[in-house]
Design an enzyme around this catalytic site. Sequence first.
Site, PDB file in Angstrom:
ATOM      1  N   GLU A 147     -82.809  53.999 116.851  1.00  0.00           N
ATOM      2  CA  GLU A 147     -81.792  53.975 115.797  1.00  0.00           C
ATOM      3  C   GLU A 147     -82.397  53.767 114.414  1.00  0.00           C
ATOM      4  OE1 GLU A 147     -80.635  50.895 114.168  1.00  0.00           O
ATOM      5  OE2 GLU A 147     -82.372  49.902 115.024  1.00  0.00           O
ATOM      6  N   GLN A 175     -82.257  34.246 112.019  1.00  0.00           N
ATOM      7  CA  GLN A 175     -82.507  34.683 113.393  1.00  0.00           C
ATOM      8  C   GLN A 175     -83.954  35.116 113.606  1.00  0.00           C
ATOM      9  OE1 GLN A 175     -80.062  38.001 114.886  1.00  0.00           O
ATOM     10  NE2 GLN A 175     -79.430  36.614 116.511  1.00  0.00           N
ATOM     11  N   HIS A 177     -73.439  43.320 120.920  1.00  0.00           N
ATOM     12  CA  HIS A 177     -74.363  42.776 119.922  1.00  0.00           C
ATOM     13  C   HIS A 177     -75.209  41.647 120.518  1.00  0.00           C
ATOM     14  CE1 HIS A 177     -72.490  45.213 116.886  1.00  0.00           C
ATOM     15  NE2 HIS A 177     -71.297  44.675 117.139  1.00  0.00           N
ATOM     16  N   ALA A 217     -76.088  41.475 123.540  1.00  0.00           N
ATOM     17  CA  ALA A 217     -77.057  42.155 124.409  1.00  0.00           C
ATOM     18  C   ALA A 217     -78.344  42.440 123.639  1.00  0.00           C
ATOM     19  CB  ALA A 217     -76.462  43.452 124.948  1.00  0.00           C
ATOM     20  N   ASP A 218     -78.225  42.961 122.413  1.00  0.00           N
ATOM     21  CA  ASP A 218     -79.409  43.207 121.583  1.00  0.00           C
ATOM     22  C   ASP A 218     -80.198  41.922 121.370  1.00  0.00           C
ATOM     23  OD1 ASP A 218     -78.301  45.713 121.240  1.00  0.00           O
ATOM     24  OD2 ASP A 218     -77.543  45.306 119.232  1.00  0.00           O
ATOM     25  N   HIS A 245     -79.074  50.880 119.779  1.00  0.00           N
ATOM     26  CA  HIS A 245     -79.679  49.690 119.182  1.00  0.00           C
ATOM     27  C   HIS A 245     -80.357  48.846 120.259  1.00  0.00           C
ATOM     28  CE1 HIS A 245     -80.077  46.212 116.505  1.00  0.00           C
ATOM     29  NE2 HIS A 245     -79.661  46.961 115.517  1.00  0.00           N
TER      30      HIS A 245
END
Length: 341
Positions: free
Chosen positions: A10, A101, A287, A289-290, A313
């Site tokens: 991506e 993060q 999200h 999961a990413d 992603h």
Amino acid sequence: MLILDGGQGEGGGQIVRTALTLSCILGIPFRVRRIRAGREPSGLRPQHVAAIRAATDICGAHVEGAEVGSETLTFEPGGSVRAGTYDWEIGTAGAATLVLQTVLLPLALAKSESSVSVRGGTHVPHSPSAHYLRDVYVPLLLEMGADAALFIEAYGWMPEGGGQIDAQIAGSARLVGRDLRNRGELERVFGAAVASSLPSHIPQRMANRAINLIDSVESFDAPVDIRPLRTSGISAGAGIFLTAEYGNGRGGWGVLGHKGMPSEVVAGDAVTALLSFHDSGAAVDRHLADQLVIPLALAAGESAFTTPEITQHLRTNIETVQHFVDRAIRIDEARHLVSFA
């Protein structure tokens, strides 16, 4: 030195942030070219430069190409991650959550406690909100063995930002794997309807609409607690941020308001996303999961999770992680299952 293609998959900024996190933890230098080739404009944005600066600070890295617009970055860690007190400012409404993060996991694995403040955008488009980081991502890290607490000190919206997130990170974490294939029963739905420098009826209307919509769904047999909150801020802004907590899984959804968008529509969009996830039967939202790929790839033992869809992603993040970590990560397309052997 690892050579990465920032335009693969991506082609977004996650490739740079993932590489920074793993480089700090593992001490592996990397060079990434064609940064954000899949985005317009390409190259580093202010929040990416702030994340690079934060990663540089915690491991004494040598860096080349850390400027806004740069399409090539070289990052060479100077040693182990150093716990300590850190304060970073993006200078725009760039996502403070993405900066935090980037360094959260490296500092959680450091030898002692850290205290971190990041100033910028806390609730901005195309980024996890501060509520999401606090209420969805960090609780999963806690269950894996990383001890951290997040605090929203000020709200920062587009275009000025001015928000602040603080984090207390215990350090000395030992990550263990998780089996998140079956999510269990829905235990509660909670969240906040927030408005800064706007009339108090706006968050109240968002909260009321969300509660009424969820209460109208017969299959929801769990407590619902969505609270209106009015704050002040440099920028006016509004949004609703919801979390669904299951016995063995969770998901989060945020919708930002804008001029001309009724409060009831903002709330309705968030609830629609929540209901779609609930109906999917998956354990973690797309999200999350990413975001779980890095800690699960580093954790001891086998892990797995189900998610509503295997996004590009997610695929890109797995490919980036596998450049740094020798770990078998498999995708079962039919079951929307990702496993870590």
